[in-house]
Design a protein around this motif. Structure first.
Motif, PDB file in Angstrom:
ATOM      1  N   ARG A 260       0.828  -1.204   0.000  1.00  0.00           N
ATOM      2  CA  ARG A 260       0.000   0.000   0.000  1.00  0.00           C
ATOM      3  C   ARG A 260       0.857   1.248   0.000  1.00  0.00           C
ATOM      4  O   ARG A 260       1.902   1.289   0.646  1.00  0.00           O
ATOM      5  CB  ARG A 260      -0.888   0.007   1.246  1.00  0.00           C
ATOM      6  N   MET A 261       0.375   2.269  -0.695  1.00  0.00           N
ATOM      7  CA  MET A 261       1.053   3.551  -0.709  1.00  0.00           C
ATOM      8  C   MET A 261       0.246   4.511   0.154  1.00  0.00           C
ATOM      9  O   MET A 261      -0.734   5.099  -0.306  1.00  0.00           O
ATOM     10  CB  MET A 261       1.147   4.073  -2.135  1.00  0.00           C
ATOM     11  N   SER A 262       0.672   4.673   1.380  1.00  0.00           N
ATOM     12  CA  SER A 262      -0.060   5.540   2.300  1.00  0.00           C
ATOM     13  C   SER A 262       0.206   7.012   1.991  1.00  0.00           C
ATOM     14  O   SER A 262       1.353   7.433   1.877  1.00  0.00           O
ATOM     15  CB  SER A 262       0.364   5.230   3.731  1.00  0.00           C
ATOM     16  N   GLU A 263      -0.867   7.775   1.876  1.00  0.00           N
ATOM     17  CA  GLU A 263      -0.718   9.185   1.531  1.00  0.00           C
ATOM     18  C   GLU A 263       0.061   9.946   2.592  1.00  0.00           C
ATOM     19  O   GLU A 263       0.990  10.694   2.275  1.00  0.00           O
ATOM     20  CB  GLU A 263      -2.097   9.825   1.348  1.00  0.00           C
ATOM     21  N   VAL A 264      -0.326   9.756   3.854  1.00  0.00           N
ATOM     22  CA  VAL A 264       0.315  10.520   4.930  1.00  0.00           C
ATOM     23  C   VAL A 264       1.785  10.124   5.068  1.00  0.00           C
ATOM     24  O   VAL A 264       2.644  10.969   5.320  1.00  0.00           O
ATOM     25  CB  VAL A 264      -0.417  10.293   6.269  1.00  0.00           C
ATOM     26  N   GLU A 265       2.069   8.851   4.878  1.00  0.00           N
ATOM     27  CA  GLU A 265       3.436   8.384   4.987  1.00  0.00           C
ATOM     28  C   GLU A 265       4.320   9.068   3.952  1.00  0.00           C
ATOM     29  O   GLU A 265       5.376   9.618   4.269  1.00  0.00           O
ATOM     30  CB  GLU A 265       3.445   6.867   4.757  1.00  0.00           C
ATOM     31  N   ILE A 266       3.856   9.021   2.714  1.00  0.00           N
ATOM     32  CA  ILE A 266       4.626   9.623   1.631  1.00  0.00           C
ATOM     33  C   ILE A 266       4.735  11.125   1.834  1.00  0.00           C
ATOM     34  O   ILE A 266       5.798  11.731   1.635  1.00  0.00           O
ATOM     35  CB  ILE A 266       3.970   9.304   0.274  1.00  0.00           C
ATOM     36  N   ALA A 267       3.613  11.734   2.227  1.00  0.00           N
ATOM     37  CA  ALA A 267       3.622  13.174   2.462  1.00  0.00           C
ATOM     38  C   ALA A 267       4.678  13.535   3.499  1.00  0.00           C
ATOM     39  O   ALA A 267       5.448  14.495   3.325  1.00  0.00           O
ATOM     40  CB  ALA A 267       2.234  13.631   2.914  1.00  0.00           C
ATOM     41  N   ALA A 268       4.742  12.757   4.573  1.00  0.00           N
ATOM     42  CA  ALA A 268       5.731  13.016   5.616  1.00  0.00           C
ATOM     43  C   ALA A 268       7.147  12.833   5.066  1.00  0.00           C
ATOM     44  O   ALA A 268       8.034  13.649   5.326  1.00  0.00           O
ATOM     45  CB  ALA A 268       5.489  12.076   6.793  1.00  0.00           C
ATOM     46  N   ALA A 269       7.332  11.775   4.268  1.00  0.00           N
ATOM     47  CA  ALA A 269       8.661  11.490   3.735  1.00  0.00           C
ATOM     48  C   ALA A 269       9.154  12.621   2.834  1.00  0.00           C
ATOM     49  O   ALA A 269      10.342  12.944   2.822  1.00  0.00           O
ATOM     50  CB  ALA A 269       8.631  10.168   2.969  1.00  0.00           C
ATOM     51  N   PHE A 270       8.237  13.228   2.084  1.00  0.00           N
ATOM     52  CA  PHE A 270       8.632  14.293   1.163  1.00  0.00           C
ATOM     53  C   PHE A 270       8.513  15.680   1.798  1.00  0.00           C
ATOM     54  O   PHE A 270       8.904  16.666   1.186  1.00  0.00           O
ATOM     55  CB  PHE A 270       7.789  14.238  -0.108  1.00  0.00           C
TER      56      PHE A 270
END
Lengths: 224, 224
Positions: free
Chosen positions: B26-36
């Motif tokens: 899964r590509m979690s939106e919040v996870e990716i947002a935090a990473a970037f």
DNA sequence: AGTTTCAAAATTGTATGCAAATTATTGCGA
DNA sequence: TCGCAATAATTTGCATACAATTTTGAAACT
């Protein structure tokens, strides 16, 4: 049920393919949002998808515009699509048509046979043929059982201007010829003639492309 | 300068093609947002585009996941790509290579020739060959001067798992063979042998596909 | 008149808050 | 212990507000 963004996407997609928006015209987010009665957020999602699908051009900070194809571009589209439809026909032979797929193709042919024999019902023949044509070709790509191929074919079929050019002001003679070609294509697939099916499908699309390009050039010349 | 959404899109695209995310994850939106270090909005835009590109699967209200290909799917991908690369090679012959395009292809061959002759530099050969291979094939699709074909080819090349499978744990013998095939393909294009170029390019891709599928099946069998 | 410059208007990009749906978890019963 | 139901937690969908960029238009200058 689906999301609003998906709904907007579907409707815009149809509208563009149908030719409701002329090539190059800007797609204003607020305008579309107002028309659909939603906020800009789902509209942006839909536009983004449409751009990835190739129906829209996107320029950062400048928005989306309906993609317009030159005659050269259109030649390339149909040469590519011819190769893909040929491959689909060949793989349909290799993997075999299901009962339902064969039935649908046969039904389309018989129905079109009746419609074309009776020139009285010529009104709406363009829209009719557009649907019949799709109903004939879809089973072939399905029968290829190749999801990637089906996906690329979809991208090669739903191109701005093409549907409008082919089916808006129908050419009854061209439709008749295309219908004949359908008969031979089905014959080849049913007869397990892979090479023949591929060649026929390829040529079938190639001719359609030549027609579209001629119409584009004719209209461009006529307008100038 | 570009937008953040575009930047996220580019980076995620590379990461997925490289195989950083395993299929189905899964590509979690919040996870990716935090990473970037951005909000969810540009991330959503990027994910939406990636899904339209075919790298992600999307389920309404359930989010995005890295698309995973079965061996069957992969066969279909390479059969389709083989037809397209063949078409590109044929059109490259018909339209002719530019000087720059020819020079690049020749340079890749000569460089690879030197690299492959010296087995000492085997470390990093996978990454090297990945780049060299792209540098050889790109001029061919460019030379076709068919934007639609180029677009579809891009979608057929950048598939999750493929790059990783082909270039992560390189098989020196296979690379040697692929290199030989490149030599003949260039020969055919330069010699204006359209049919031969098409057949060679097609077979070249077909073999790569067979290799990827074998590796997928081998790994699956080994893991089970 | 034509061009340039600058400011106002319009349009797009991003962040945030909240509603809705899905997923995970807990507790109950068989 | 396993299955199931209900609730809690997480995640996504959408609307809105504001920042940044582009486009437009008018005024000033050559």
């Amino acid at each position: 049920m689906s999301t609003r963004g998906q709904e907007v996407f579907r409707q815009l997609r149809e509208a563009i393919a149908r030719g409701d928006y002329s090539g190059g015209s800007r797609m204003s987010e607020v305008e579309i949002a107002a028309a659909f009665g939603v906020s800009r957020t789902p509209v942006r999602a839909a536009l983004s998808e449409l751009a990835a699908e190739g129906l829209l051009d996107y320029t950062p900070n400048a928005g989306y515009a309906v993609r317009s194809y030159s005659a050269e571009d259109m030649i390339g589209v149909f040469e590519t699509r011819a190769a893909l439809e040929g491959l689909a026909a060949r793989q349909a032979v290799e993997k075999g048509l299901s009962e339902a797929q064969y039935a649908q193709m046969k039904r389309v042919i018989e129905e079109a046979d009746a419609v074309l024999r009776n020139p009285g019902e010529i009104k709406g023949i363009g829209a009719y043929w557009g649907k019949a044509n799709a109903a004939f070709h879809n089973p072939v790509s399905e029968a290829s059982r190749n999801p990637h191929l089906q996906w690329l074919l979809r991208k090669s079929r739903d191109i701005p201007m093409v549907q409008a050019t082919l089916f808006r002001q129908p050419d009854i003679q061209r439709i008749q010829k295309a219908h004949d070609e359908h008969i031979y294509i089905l014959e080849a697939i049913v007869g397990r003639q892979a090479v023949r099916a591929e060649a026929l499908a390829r040529e079938h699309i190639y001719k359609a492309g030549a027609y579209v390009v001629a119409r584009m050039r004719g209209k461009a010349a006529g307008a100038a």
